[in-house]
Design an enzyme around this catalytic site. Structure first.
Site: not given
Ligand SMILES: [Zn+2]
Length: 195
Positions: A15, A87
């Site tokens: 990611k 996040e």
């Protein structure tokens, strides 16, 4: 544009690399982007560097749990074309709602990256808010050892036994997490071991 896109996945799905690539692509098009990341300590508005395993890096803003992302963004001298948040599973629910509201009122586009569920197979509160409200959901895929798509993560000790500690997720310990499909995740929890 107020579009909110949520890229979700398990750990080690790449990611951060995708996020930095997205920021790079915007820059190449002459568009401005900023990166925001939840901070685990109390520093507010501090700058930090976000780095991926393939060597890309960029400065980012840190937000503490009491911080409002809307305050940070409305305080900027120039509105960015895109706000990238890394996040997002570490955000609080009020922070997630504040972000969603701000996207509408300020017509600010966001790209969010985060984990869907923790190592116990339970949704992170902020991630479930984004799963329910994002305009677009994109799955970042990674593969389980059995070849199926990994959707879950287990946390384990050095000897391979399953770690079911109290904290929802430990920061900076990627080596102790393994992404698995739901079936392997369930079997691992049942056996108490990743093997
Ligand atoms: Zn599997």
């Amino acid at each position: 544009m107020s579009k909110v896109t949520f890229y979700y996945g398990t750990m080690n799905a790449g990611k951060t690399t995708l996020l930095l690539q997205a920021a790079f692509n915007y820059r190449e098009q002459g568009l401005t982007s900023i990166i925001i990341k939840p901070s685990i300590d109390t520093r507010i508005g501090n700058q930090a560097v976000i780095a991926s395993r393939v060597g890309l890096h960029q400065e980012c803003y840190l937000v503490s749990p009491e911080d409002k992302i809307s305050d940070l963004l409305s305080g900027l001298s120039e509105k960015p074309d895109i706000v990238i948040v890394d996040e997002v599973h570490f955000l609080s629910v009020p922070q997630a709602i504040d972000l969603l509201n701000y996207s509408v009122f300020a017509e600010q586009a966001f790209i969010l990256y985060g984990l869907r569920n923790d190592y116990k197979g339970q949704a992170f509160p902020a991630s479930s808010v984004f799963m329910a409200n994002a305009d677009s959901l994109k799955e970042v895929k990674t593969i389980c050892r059995c070849g199926k798509k990994a959707t879950h993560v287990v946390r384990y000790f050095e000897d391979g036994s399953i770690d079911l500690g109290h904290e929802q997720i430990q920061i900076g310990g990627n080596e102790r997490y393994r992404s698995m499909c739901r079936s392997c995740h369930t079997h691992s929890l049942e056996k108490g071991s990743i093997f």
